[in-house]
Scaffold this active site. Structure first.
Site, mmCIF file in Angstrom:
data_model
loop_
_atom_site.group_PDB
_atom_site.id
_atom_site.type_symbol
_atom_site.label_atom_id
_atom_site.label_comp_id
_atom_site.label_asym_id
_atom_site.label_seq_id
_atom_site.Cartn_x
_atom_site.Cartn_y
_atom_site.Cartn_z
ATOM 1 N N ASN A 96 14.832 -11.718 -1.128
ATOM 2 C CA ASN A 96 15.659 -10.718 -0.444
ATOM 3 C C ASN A 96 17.142 -10.917 -0.752
ATOM 4 O O ASN A 96 17.921 -9.953 -0.761
ATOM 5 C CB ASN A 96 15.456 -10.804 1.072
ATOM 6 C CG ASN A 96 14.127 -10.217 1.497
ATOM 7 O OD1 ASN A 96 13.660 -9.243 0.910
ATOM 8 N ND2 ASN A 96 13.517 -10.807 2.517
ATOM 9 N N ASN A 116 6.387 -0.067 -2.349
ATOM 10 C CA ASN A 116 7.625 0.316 -1.662
ATOM 11 C C ASN A 116 8.877 0.171 -2.544
ATOM 12 O O ASN A 116 9.919 0.714 -2.211
ATOM 13 C CB ASN A 116 7.797 -0.433 -0.320
ATOM 14 C CG ASN A 116 7.867 -1.951 -0.478
ATOM 15 O OD1 ASN A 116 7.804 -2.487 -1.578
ATOM 16 N ND2 ASN A 116 7.965 -2.648 0.646
ATOM 17 N N THR A 145 5.833 -15.506 2.264
ATOM 18 C CA THR A 145 6.322 -14.190 2.701
ATOM 19 C C THR A 145 7.486 -13.723 1.827
ATOM 20 O O THR A 145 8.276 -12.873 2.243
ATOM 21 C CB THR A 145 6.742 -14.220 4.188
ATOM 22 O OG1 THR A 145 7.759 -15.221 4.359
ATOM 23 C CG2 THR A 145 5.572 -14.518 5.094
ATOM 24 N N GLU A 189 4.905 -3.324 -4.538
ATOM 25 C CA GLU A 189 5.609 -3.828 -3.349
ATOM 26 C C GLU A 189 6.626 -4.892 -3.787
ATOM 27 O O GLU A 189 6.422 -5.592 -4.780
ATOM 28 C CB GLU A 189 4.553 -4.401 -2.378
ATOM 29 C CG GLU A 189 5.094 -4.986 -1.091
ATOM 30 C CD GLU A 189 5.608 -6.405 -1.236
ATOM 31 O OE1 GLU A 189 6.543 -6.769 -0.506
ATOM 32 O OE2 GLU A 189 5.078 -7.137 -2.115
ATOM 33 N N PHE A 190 7.681 -5.079 -2.988
ATOM 34 C CA PHE A 190 8.836 -5.912 -3.365
ATOM 35 C C PHE A 190 8.468 -7.335 -3.787
ATOM 36 O O PHE A 190 8.921 -7.815 -4.836
ATOM 37 C CB PHE A 190 9.833 -5.953 -2.193
ATOM 38 C CG PHE A 190 11.049 -6.797 -2.458
ATOM 39 C CD1 PHE A 190 12.158 -6.277 -3.117
ATOM 40 C CD2 PHE A 190 11.092 -8.133 -2.055
ATOM 41 C CE1 PHE A 190 13.275 -7.068 -3.376
ATOM 42 C CE2 PHE A 190 12.202 -8.922 -2.314
ATOM 43 C CZ PHE A 190 13.301 -8.387 -2.975
ATOM 44 N N ASN A 191 7.696 -8.060 -2.987
ATOM 45 C CA ASN A 191 7.434 -9.477 -3.294
ATOM 46 C C ASN A 191 6.671 -9.639 -4.610
ATOM 47 O O ASN A 191 6.901 -10.580 -5.363
ATOM 48 C CB ASN A 191 6.650 -10.148 -2.160
ATOM 49 C CG ASN A 191 7.489 -10.320 -0.908
ATOM 50 O OD1 ASN A 191 8.726 -10.335 -0.972
ATOM 51 N ND2 ASN A 191 6.831 -10.437 0.233
ATOM 52 N N ASP A 219 11.852 -16.042 2.310
ATOM 53 C CA ASP A 219 13.165 -15.631 1.785
ATOM 54 C C ASP A 219 13.925 -14.849 2.860
ATOM 55 O O ASP A 219 14.201 -13.674 2.702
ATOM 56 C CB ASP A 219 12.994 -14.791 0.503
ATOM 57 C CG ASP A 219 12.210 -13.499 0.719
ATOM 58 O OD1 ASP A 219 11.433 -13.418 1.704
ATOM 59 O OD2 ASP A 219 12.384 -12.553 -0.075
ATOM 60 N N HIS A 225 7.052 -6.715 8.246
ATOM 61 C CA HIS A 225 5.999 -7.152 7.320
ATOM 62 C C HIS A 225 5.527 -8.589 7.508
ATOM 63 O O HIS A 225 4.339 -8.856 7.735
ATOM 64 C CB HIS A 225 6.518 -7.030 5.892
ATOM 65 C CG HIS A 225 7.106 -5.713 5.538
ATOM 66 N ND1 HIS A 225 6.345 -4.641 5.175
ATOM 67 C CD2 HIS A 225 8.401 -5.290 5.497
ATOM 68 C CE1 HIS A 225 7.131 -3.611 4.892
ATOM 69 N NE2 HIS A 225 8.370 -3.974 5.090
ATOM 70 N N ASP A 226 6.459 -9.522 7.330
ATOM 71 C CA ASP A 226 6.080 -10.935 7.183
ATOM 72 C C ASP A 226 5.457 -11.521 8.439
ATOM 73 O O ASP A 226 4.653 -12.460 8.372
ATOM 74 C CB ASP A 226 7.315 -11.752 6.787
ATOM 75 C CG ASP A 226 7.874 -11.308 5.449
ATOM 76 O OD1 ASP A 226 7.123 -10.706 4.665
ATOM 77 O OD2 ASP A 226 9.074 -11.554 5.201
ATOM 78 N N ASP A 238 12.447 -9.940 8.559
ATOM 79 C CA ASP A 238 11.048 -10.102 8.963
ATOM 80 C C ASP A 238 10.562 -11.525 8.714
ATOM 81 O O ASP A 238 9.774 -12.060 9.515
ATOM 82 C CB ASP A 238 10.141 -9.051 8.300
ATOM 83 C CG ASP A 238 10.317 -8.955 6.800
ATOM 84 O OD1 ASP A 238 11.393 -9.299 6.288
ATOM 85 O OD2 ASP A 238 9.364 -8.516 6.124
ATOM 86 N N ASP A 239 11.071 -12.172 7.647
ATOM 87 C CA ASP A 239 10.762 -13.604 7.470
ATOM 88 C C ASP A 239 11.251 -14.395 8.684
ATOM 89 O O ASP A 239 10.585 -15.331 9.142
ATOM 90 C CB ASP A 239 11.487 -14.176 6.239
ATOM 91 C CG ASP A 239 11.144 -13.466 4.951
ATOM 92 O OD1 ASP A 239 10.295 -13.952 4.202
ATOM 93 O OD2 ASP A 239 11.746 -12.406 4.708
HETATM 94 C C1 BDR Z 1 8.645 -7.672 1.800
HETATM 95 O O1 BDR Z 1 9.870 -7.585 1.072
HETATM 96 C C2 BDR Z 1 10.942 -8.077 1.850
HETATM 97 O O2 BDR Z 1 11.941 -7.123 1.964
HETATM 98 C C3 BDR Z 1 10.393 -8.448 3.191
HETATM 99 O O3 BDR Z 1 10.960 -9.660 3.669
HETATM 100 C C4 BDR Z 1 8.907 -8.570 2.970
HETATM 101 O O4 BDR Z 1 8.545 -9.891 2.649
HETATM 102 C C5 BDR Z 1 8.168 -6.282 2.152
HETATM 103 O O5 BDR Z 1 7.953 -5.520 1.002
HETATM 104 CA CA CA Z 2 10.067 -11.752 2.928
#
Ligand code: BDR
Ligand code: CA
Length: 316
Positions: A43, A164, A130, A170-172, A14, A245-246, A18-19
């Site tokens: 994202n 986070n 990711t 965490e977001f994903n 997405d 991250h990714d 970082d992707d």
């Molecule tokens: C993940 O969430 C997104 O913001 C980043 O692309 C990463 O995959 C980190 O928490």
């Molecule tokens: Ca991502």
């Protein structure tokens, strides 16, 4: 040297800064076949991250790669969260994006993903999600045979000690916890590269200088991405340098020795009052739980950045 000489990957993403860098790593690393790039709402909206994926693939010179859009919303929850404070309104603010020359495959991303796995010999394709896990969960429900067929699943998401988006999640995973539950309970081994690990992969000023010194289009693209991503991360989460991250998930596939992993059981919290989306990680196998997954704990930071710089340095 434990670097994998050749690897076939499906990048489910997405983009997202970082992707995008993860994609450049895969594109530049010698011996990698990108079987498909599939996108998922995360994202930013599906339309935006798909456009970004095509633009980044164009920067990477991946004309001809199979790239398809997947699911635009989570399995159960109403909509993707999106994260404009970290990634901007476009999902990839900072660099000037080229007009994509990489075509959009008209098929659904989930169909493309399944086909990429089932059309190749068993245990040759690694799934590298990711973003939120909506596409991967849908794929393994639609074609359960992929669980036995893939080489492995190496995902960025979750964390064993912290979150986070919330203190726990965490977001994903938080974006689509039901999909994450499907993925962690399917009969395949998942390597979870979570934020405990990815917070060690910081794009510090010396790293930015190394990208700048490449003197290439791809190197400048990364510098421009980090020029947005760094201040955004500082403003939102107080980081002195942004965690990429990714990139860590792709790095794990290309060079397993770049990080330490430990066997663990991972359960996704679906209904917690304060813990929805938490990846509850048990390294001890309490109550007879199988230690059926791997969880990343420690990054070899120098080795990681050498891997990334070498790969991006091979791009034009
Ligand atoms: C993940 O969430 C997104 O913001 C980043 O692309 C990463 O995959 C980190 O928490
Ligand atoms: Ca991502």
């Amino acid at each position: 040297m434990t670097e994998n000489p050749s690897r076939t990957l499906v990048l489910d993403c997405d983009p997202g800064h970082d992707d995008a860098l993860a994609l450049l790593l895969a594109a530049g690393h010698p011996g990698v076949e990108i079987a498909a790039i599939t996108t998922v709402g995360g994202n930013q909206t599906l339309d935006k991250v798909t456009h970004n994926a095509r633009a980044v693939a164009t920067v990477a010179g991946l004309d001809g790669v199979v790239l398809a859009a997947g699911c635009d919303r989570p399995l159960v929850r109403a909509k993707v969260l999106t994260d404009p404070r970290t990634h901007g309104e476009s999902g990839l603010d900072g660099p000037a994006l080229p007009e994509p020359t990489v075509a959009l495959d008209p098929r659904h991303g989930v169909d493309v993903l399944i086909e990429a796995v089932m059309s190749r010999p068993p245990h040759t394709v690694t799934l590298v999600p990711t973003g939120p896990l909506t596409n991967i969960a849908t794929a393994v429900r639609r074609e359960p045979a992929i669980a036995d067929r893939v080489a492995e699943v190496v995902l960025m998401g979750g964390g064993f000690a912290k979150g986070n988006v919330t203190a726990a999640a965490e977001f994903n995973i938080y974006t689509d916890p039901e999909a994450a539950h499907v993925v962690f309970t399917a009969p395949w081994r998942v390597t979870m590269v979570g934020i405990d690990l990815t917070h060690q992969a910081l794009a510090t000023p010396d790293v930015v200088d190394r990208f700048r010194a490449l003197g290439t289009t791809a190197g400048r693209f990364v510098v421009d991405m980090l020029g947005f991503f760094g201040p955004a991360y500082r403003a939102k989460q107080g980081f002195a340098a942004p965690p990429v991250h990714d990139v860590c998930a792709v790095a794990r596939v290309l060079d397993p020795a770049v990080m330490t992993v430990r066997p663990a059981h991972v359960a996704v919290e679906l209904r917690g009052k304060h813990t929805t989306g938490m990846t509850v990680t048990d390294f001890a196998g309490r109550d007879g739980q199988a230690l059926d997954h791997l969880v990343a704990t420690e990054l070899d930071i120098a080795r990681f950045w050498d891997l990334v710089l070498d790969a991006v340095g091979r791009l034009a």
